[in-house]
Design a protein around this motif. Structure first.
Motif, short mmCIF file in Angstrom:
data_model
loop_
_atom_site.label_atom_id
_atom_site.label_comp_id
_atom_site.label_asym_id
_atom_site.label_seq_id
_atom_site.Cartn_x
_atom_site.Cartn_y
_atom_site.Cartn_z
N MET A 203 0.86 -1.18 0.00
CA MET A 203 0.00 0.00 0.00
C MET A 203 0.90 1.23 0.00
O MET A 203 1.99 1.21 0.57
N LEU A 204 0.41 2.28 -0.58
CA LEU A 204 1.19 3.51 -0.69
C LEU A 204 0.60 4.59 0.19
O LEU A 204 -0.61 4.83 0.16
N GLY A 205 1.47 5.23 0.99
CA GLY A 205 1.00 6.32 1.84
C GLY A 205 0.53 5.86 3.20
O GLY A 205 -0.22 6.57 3.87
N ILE A 206 0.97 4.67 3.62
CA ILE A 206 0.71 4.25 5.00
C ILE A 206 1.37 5.28 5.91
O ILE A 206 2.55 5.62 5.69
N PRO A 207 0.68 5.81 6.93
CA PRO A 207 1.36 6.72 7.85
C PRO A 207 2.63 6.06 8.39
O PRO A 207 2.59 4.91 8.82
N GLY A 208 3.73 6.78 8.32
CA GLY A 208 5.00 6.22 8.78
C GLY A 208 5.84 5.62 7.66
O GLY A 208 6.98 5.23 7.88
N GLN A 209 5.29 5.55 6.45
CA GLN A 209 6.04 4.96 5.32
C GLN A 209 6.91 6.04 4.67
O GLN A 209 6.39 7.08 4.26
N THR A 210 8.20 5.77 4.57
CA THR A 210 9.10 6.76 3.98
C THR A 210 9.36 6.44 2.51
O THR A 210 9.20 5.30 2.06
N TYR A 211 9.80 7.48 1.78
CA TYR A 211 10.17 7.28 0.38
C TYR A 211 11.25 6.20 0.26
O TYR A 211 11.23 5.38 -0.66
N GLN A 212 12.19 6.25 1.21
CA GLN A 212 13.28 5.29 1.13
C GLN A 212 12.77 3.86 1.30
O GLN A 212 13.17 2.95 0.58
#
Ligand code: SAH
Length: 358
Positions: A203-212
């Motif tokens: 999933m994209l944009g999970i709170p806490g998910q960084t670009y890296q």
């Protein structure tokens, strides 16, 4: 592409540069998997779930109407898939221990005897013995998203099993998993070893998910040599801990992956470039946040698969993994016609046969 380059592209905002990325991904898609869009009929067979996934509207703490389809209802949907010309059915459910090894094995065998369909399973983290039995019964593919390669974040949003009395399920330990077992990467390796075409995704944009970490997810798709890769935007469900803000993993604002359409197109395009011959769906979550043409745009930027919903209407409305799901009031027949028209509009054809990885 190296991880730094992937991260750079994920952060890119320049429309002209992104147009080049999309063109490149579309070309690679065409050269490697062609113009055919494969249709996988999705049957959401049970929304019971023992898990407490912090983002999911089916988690065991939700007070929703629960259902479990019968053997005959599932077979009837599979026959509808044949009638509609789909090459695959996907049996998906919450982690429901009452969807037993035998129940699924019998269904797989019957579908395999009576149709030419490929059978894909998406039943969560199940035991090796179950996965093996289903492979032996004739299952072709298995989908299990690893959701994020950031282990700390994964563990935070996948707490231990539910103990809510309302969840009408037996504890995890009784299905051959140790409680809290959640090494999805290990399960994906088992699936490969068992000979499944193996699908995962994030999933994209999970709170806490960084670009890296997202760039790392895309690298992991290649390391695991995945056959199928599903990428969809995270959609907030205000009734869940992650959606209500009760659980709010901290990360610097400039490092947080946004949710939404644009990041999804970028991730789909980069995944196509990294995994030229994989099957990549235009996901239902994307269709939910851009009902007008999200699917079409994904198909033009690297995707080659769509998963029309075959779940009977009376159940479909209760399979609420996130709010405002696309196609919730359409019949299976309407979904078929709508998708055929959308695919034709962008100059693509509908795939024939099972459409497995070449
Ligand atoms: N129980 C199965 C099937 C889950 S539904 C399993 O765990 O594999 C399939 C996918 O829906 C999940 O893997 C997750 O990536 C996605 N999903 C769940 N909740 C979501 C949400 N709030 N927004 C977007 N996608 C979600």
């Amino acid at each position: 592409m190296r991880i730094e380059e992937i991260e750079f592209w994920l952060r890119e905002q320049n429309a002209q540069k992104l147009a080049e990325l999309y063109k490149n991904a579309d070309l690679i898609r065409k050269e490697n998997v062609g113009d055919a869009v494969h249709l996988r009929g999705l049957i959401e067979i049970s929304n019971y779930c023992t898990r407490a996934c912090a983002y999911c509207g089916l988690n065991c703490d939700q007070s929703i109407t629960r259902y479990r389809m019968s053997h005959d209802e599932i077979i009837k949907c599979a026959k509808e898939a044949v009638e509609f010309g789909y090459g695959t059915v996907v049996l998906q459910a919450g982690e429901d221990p009452r969807v037993t090894q035998d129940f699924i094995a019998k269904i797989i065998k019957e579908i395999k005897v009576e149709t030419d369909l490929a059978v894909t399973l998406s039943l969560g983290e199940r035991s090796f013995d179950e996965l093996k039995a289903w492979k032996m019964a004739g299952a072709d593919r298995y989908l299990l998203r690893f959701e994020t390669s950031d282990k700390k974040l994964f563990n935070l949003i996948h707490p231990a099993d539910c103990s809510a009395s309302s969840c009408d399920s037996t504890p995890t330990s009784s299905r051959g998993l140790t409680a809290g077992s959640r090494d999805r990467i290990a399960i994906l390796k088992e699936l490969k070893q068992l000979g499944y075409e193996t699908g995962s995704g994030v999933m994209l944009g999970i709170p806490g998910q960084t670009y890296q970490s997202l760039a790392n997810d895309i690298i992991l798709f290649t390391k695991l040599d995945l056959d199928m890769i599903g990428i969809g935007p995270y959609i907030k469900d205000p009734n869940t801990p992650l959606g209500s803000g009760a659980l709010a993993p901290y990360v610097n604002a400039e490092d947080q992956v946004p949710s939404g359409e644009n990041i999804t197109y970028k991730a789909v395009a980069l995944t196509r470039i990294m995994r030229p011959d994989a099957n990549i769906p235009a996901t239902s979550a994307l269709a939910t946040i851009n009902k007008a043409n999200g699917r079409e745009l994904a198909l033009m930027r690297g995707a080659n698969v769509v998963m029309p919903n075959l779940t009977p209407l009376q159940y479909r409305q209760h399979y609420t993994i996130y709010p405002d799901k696309a196609c919730i009031n359409e019949t299976a027949d309407m979904c078929k016609d709508c998708l055929a028209a959308r695919i034709a509009t962008i100059g693509r054809t509908i795939g024939k046969g099972q459409g497995g990885r070449k």
